[in-house]
Design an enzyme around this catalytic site. Sequence first.
Site, PDB file in Angstrom:
ATOM      1  N   ARG A 164       0.820  -1.216   0.000  1.00  0.00           N
ATOM      2  CA  ARG A 164       0.000   0.000   0.000  1.00  0.00           C
ATOM      3  C   ARG A 164       0.853   1.266   0.000  1.00  0.00           C
ATOM      4  NH1 ARG A 164      -2.746  -0.903   4.401  1.00  0.00           N
ATOM      5  NH2 ARG A 164      -2.052   0.794   5.725  1.00  0.00           N
ATOM      6  N   TYR A 177     -17.303  17.906 -12.756  1.00  0.00           N
ATOM      7  CA  TYR A 177     -17.719  16.508 -12.734  1.00  0.00           C
ATOM      8  C   TYR A 177     -18.717  16.314 -11.599  1.00  0.00           C
ATOM      9  CZ  TYR A 177     -17.203  11.402 -12.342  1.00  0.00           C
ATOM     10  OH  TYR A 177     -17.431  10.047 -12.270  1.00  0.00           O
ATOM     11  N   ASP A 225      -7.754  20.392 -11.793  1.00  0.00           N
ATOM     12  CA  ASP A 225      -7.973  19.094 -12.414  1.00  0.00           C
ATOM     13  C   ASP A 225      -7.769  19.287 -13.917  1.00  0.00           C
ATOM     14  OD1 ASP A 225      -9.020  16.817 -13.671  1.00  0.00           O
ATOM     15  OD2 ASP A 225     -10.496  16.478 -12.094  1.00  0.00           O
ATOM     16  N   LYS A 284      -8.305   8.428 -18.232  1.00  0.00           N
ATOM     17  CA  LYS A 284      -8.688   9.039 -19.497  1.00  0.00           C
ATOM     18  C   LYS A 284      -7.503   9.097 -20.473  1.00  0.00           C
ATOM     19  CE  LYS A 284     -12.655   9.742 -17.402  1.00  0.00           C
ATOM     20  NZ  LYS A 284     -12.383   9.524 -15.977  1.00  0.00           N
TER      21      LYS A 284
END
Length: 553
Positions: free
Chosen positions: A218, A271, A344, A369
């Site tokens: 992690r 978004y 962003d 994306k």
Amino acid sequence: MAVSSCAAAARAFPSFECRSDADFSAGGVPRHNDVPKNSSGVRFSGKANSLNHGSSIHGGMSSLILRFPPNFVRQLSVKARRNCSNIGVAQVVAASWSNNRGSPDFTPAAAKAVDASAAAAAAAVAPVDEEVTVVAENENPACDDRNVQIEELTRGKYSSFLSSDGSIAIHAGERLGRGIVTDAITTPVVNTSAYFFKKTSELIDFKEKRHASFEYGRYGNPTTVVAEEKISALEGAESTLLMASGMCASTVMLLALVPAGGHIVTTTDCYRKTRIFIETILPKMGITATVIDPADIGALESVLKQKKVTLFFTESPTNPFLRCVDIELVSKFCHENGALVCIDGTFATPLNQKALALGADLVVHSATKYIGGHNDVLAGCISGPEKLVSVVRNLHHILGGAINPNAAYLIIRGMKTLHLRIKQQNSTAQRIAEILEAHPKVRCVYYPGLPSHPEHQLAKKQMTGFGGVVSFEVDGDLLTTAKFIDALKIPYIAPSFGGCESIVDQPAIMSYWDLSQSDRAKYGILDNLVRFSFGVEDFEDLKADILQALEAI
């Protein structure tokens, strides 16, 4: 080849020997406090540095920093350690160094080189407030022109021989060395959930920051680090943190940087899931938000004066209307009032827009994306100065959301064609947007590359390309628009964007179907709105498909 390689190494280094194992027992582990301090105060990033091609093995050793990754021993198979030609002289010397440092024949310059590289590995796990500085000391003044140049930014390492973003996307994090010992061109996928320590003394060294390791899956992975270094190089960032998704990156960033009771500023167009998080989750921690129009600088100035704003966070371009924020001006006002700026940049990509260079403190991407670019992986990232990214990283280690190393590999693979894909998508989107704007069955087109876009001049100033997504309104109602979409033969009806395959969706149905028509309209989402993400198909094919679908309504 193995014999000749060993012979060459033996001639260059008298203490060299081919061994089946390297012993890093107590007393042989390089100590990070043995490293000389850099009088110039340059911070070493812990990554491989470019070497002067004129350096020779004999005369230039005093200026070389050899690649000596953490966990060197366990990363090499026994077979590879026996076959010197497979692992290269640098790694063999590093292995030999651990047992022969006390030998009178041991080369001091080689010791310093390996010490420097080991210290670099230690720097990777140093806490935020601890800086590790190293300098490659040269005992031969005549060799000063061959000194390794240590850069403050990741991108700087490659600027001497890579001049374009496309080349950097291919080679950053790999061409000048990586933390995985291999002669493979491609970066291996390290599938492990944990990392072991040979002895308790090594574990104690790790805990006291004299030995570098990820410790647990992690907290990091060698494959993931390569992807992070590529993104850092493209963004001109000191550090990048790769996570399991774009929303993971956004939400962990907000939770880490905005204190309880803090205030943030965001924009109307964004978004939807980000808006939901800001409106429903953050208030539970007493965090409030002011929502402004992306172009309303006056509203931003007003809220900065009235409230103690911690963070300004928005997309640029935004989703789905592709509005643009003046990043340079917004950053100036926010910094004057003690607020951070996070952009962003998913719709822009690091190729079309450099948010950090424009003044933003942090930049976030849904790497799902364009960065991944193949509609086959979920990932998110945040880039910026180590001081800020470390705060986000510390919370990320607690919350989880770690990206799988196989997914990280897909990001690495995808980035190698990023510049080719973006060039095609920019071009196709621009040309199709112009065709749509002139078509009688299209009411309105939203694309920053069009003069009709409200922020067209701003986009021209801060972007080098306008992206592969075009939003537009069909001349018709919900059903007419659905008929147009159903008539398309090339794009998939799906969420997401930025991949090789074209994708189309009707936001009123895809993202806002749970709201009434009037509630959707409050966000500007009309029933006839279409968002079209152009892939890398041939322009003429896409043009013909769109025109025939428009004729069908």
